[in-house]
Design an enzyme around this catalytic site. Sequence first.
Site, PDB file in Angstrom:
ATOM      1  N   LYS A 160     -11.721 -23.375   6.506  1.00  0.00           N
ATOM      2  CA  LYS A 160     -10.246 -23.446   7.025  1.00  0.00           C
ATOM      3  C   LYS A 160      -9.599 -21.742   6.513  1.00  0.00           C
ATOM      4  O   LYS A 160     -10.223 -21.322   5.801  1.00  0.00           O
ATOM      5  CB  LYS A 160      -9.579 -24.553   6.203  1.00  0.00           C
ATOM      6  CG  LYS A 160      -9.456 -24.383   4.561  1.00  0.00           C
ATOM      7  CD  LYS A 160      -9.052 -25.744   4.315  1.00  0.00           C
ATOM      8  CE  LYS A 160      -9.070 -25.591   2.851  1.00  0.00           C
ATOM      9  NZ  LYS A 160      -8.675 -26.877   2.065  1.00  0.00           N
ATOM     10  N   ARG A 169      -1.233 -36.857  -0.830  1.00  0.00           N
ATOM     11  CA  ARG A 169      -0.962 -35.759  -0.034  1.00  0.00           C
ATOM     12  C   ARG A 169      -1.202 -36.129   1.525  1.00  0.00           C
ATOM     13  O   ARG A 169      -0.261 -36.258   2.197  1.00  0.00           O
ATOM     14  CB  ARG A 169      -1.683 -34.620  -0.551  1.00  0.00           C
ATOM     15  CG  ARG A 169      -1.167 -33.235   0.154  1.00  0.00           C
ATOM     16  CD  ARG A 169      -2.114 -31.950  -0.507  1.00  0.00           C
ATOM     17  NE  ARG A 169      -3.711 -31.929   0.022  1.00  0.00           N
ATOM     18  CZ  ARG A 169      -4.372 -31.297  -0.287  1.00  0.00           C
ATOM     19  NH1 ARG A 169      -3.997 -30.238  -0.595  1.00  0.00           N
ATOM     20  NH2 ARG A 169      -5.782 -31.441   0.059  1.00  0.00           N
ATOM     21  N   TYR A 203       8.795   3.267  -8.056  1.00  0.00           N
ATOM     22  CA  TYR A 203       9.960   2.699  -7.951  1.00  0.00           C
ATOM     23  C   TYR A 203      10.659   2.042  -9.498  1.00  0.00           C
ATOM     24  O   TYR A 203       9.726   1.777 -10.037  1.00  0.00           O
ATOM     25  CB  TYR A 203       9.970   1.231  -7.051  1.00  0.00           C
ATOM     26  CG  TYR A 203      10.159   1.586  -5.779  1.00  0.00           C
ATOM     27  CD1 TYR A 203      11.043   2.203  -5.070  1.00  0.00           C
ATOM     28  CD2 TYR A 203       8.965   1.176  -4.652  1.00  0.00           C
ATOM     29  CE1 TYR A 203      11.097   2.488  -3.721  1.00  0.00           C
ATOM     30  CE2 TYR A 203       8.973   1.185  -3.386  1.00  0.00           C
ATOM     31  CZ  TYR A 203      10.065   1.924  -2.832  1.00  0.00           C
ATOM     32  OH  TYR A 203      10.122   2.056  -1.495  1.00  0.00           O
ATOM     33  N   MET A 242       5.102  -1.564  -1.196  1.00  0.00           N
ATOM     34  CA  MET A 242       4.608  -2.466   0.016  1.00  0.00           C
ATOM     35  C   MET A 242       3.380  -1.813   0.475  1.00  0.00           C
ATOM     36  O   MET A 242       2.328  -2.697   0.839  1.00  0.00           O
ATOM     37  CB  MET A 242       5.597  -2.279   0.962  1.00  0.00           C
ATOM     38  CG  MET A 242       5.361  -3.212   2.191  1.00  0.00           C
ATOM     39  SD  MET A 242       6.722  -2.847   3.642  1.00  0.00           S
ATOM     40  CE  MET A 242       7.857  -3.602   2.978  1.00  0.00           C
TER      41      MET A 242
END
Length: 344
Positions: free
Chosen positions: A33, A128, A242, A290
């Site tokens: 998956k 679940r 940063y 990022m």
Amino acid sequence: MSAAILTIDLSAIADNWRALNRLSTCETSAVVKADGYGLGAARVARALAEAGARRFFVAVAEEGAVVRQALGPGPMIGIFSGHMDGDTDLIAAHDLTPMLNSAEQVLHHMERMPAQAFGFQLDTGMNRLGMEAAEWAAIRGISLPASPVLVMSHLACADEPDHPMNARQLREFAGMTADVDAPRSLSATGGILLGKDYHFDLTRPGVGLYGGLPFVDARPAVALDLPVIQIRDVSAGETVGYGNTWTAPRDCRIATVAAGYADGLIRAMGPNISLYSGDVPCPLAGRISMDLISADVTDLAQPPETLSILGPGQGVDALADAAGTIGYEILTSLGPRYRREYRG
Ligand SMILES: *Cc1c(COP(=O)(O)O)cnc(C)c1O
């Protein structure tokens, strides 16, 4: 060379399957998956089929279609989410095997696809997915004659061998399926390691195939090398990145590489990890941003062309620990910008 390179070792994944298959006292399937836990479902599924896996599982029908295209006819492809509204055409077109998880899904499936193979998913305490005891008791009489190919449940705490939930779920599953004349399956990676009482007729490992805990003996299956964009000299007292969170303690050389939190390299792990040049750790300098990460490479003899963030010195679970998460999340967050290269 501008993209980071994610190297996926298919022979390690096949070896991990063989090792879990040896530990299983029954047939061993493969869970692919979430695009094969981020490593590419088609390539991974083909490698596992070659190693001997004959049953595969995915989360949703769309993933099953991809795996069927990769494998061709033959292997079973089970769908954990069962038979949802709108899945019928995909299930038919790709011969998928839904693990029906409610009376509603059972009726839906029998009505639309009475001839299509299916399994039952039972809830044994995780709350679940799957039918609880009362719902199961109500429908089993009418549905068992339809010959499910599997009756399965899932353990909530299998990565903690001493957790009392394991034995409780085992008892519940054994009780709910005692007189069921169909193959039964309870265990994923963690359950395989709990021993043969948990194995029944089929095990369903996922994360262990890809080198993650709780399978401590797994071979690592991924390496991630990040290209250096620029190297600069930084004087003692200057800051990097940063928020000015890192101040050079001495005159040093800082390398900046092309990957960041947009690629799944979670910002919070920054203070706790290093980049590696071979086996030499280079501490991060400042925050992960990022698309960029900077590291202190002063102590390297040569300016590096790449630095690795996943490799022999620092694996998937080390990154997970550093970010306060689990290896599963690191693997499934590996970004689409990486160039995926396959070995083995
Ligand atoms: C994801 C999943 C698995 C595989 O679990 P791992 O812990 O990755 O081995 C098996 N069964 C079900 C129902 C799952 O959702």
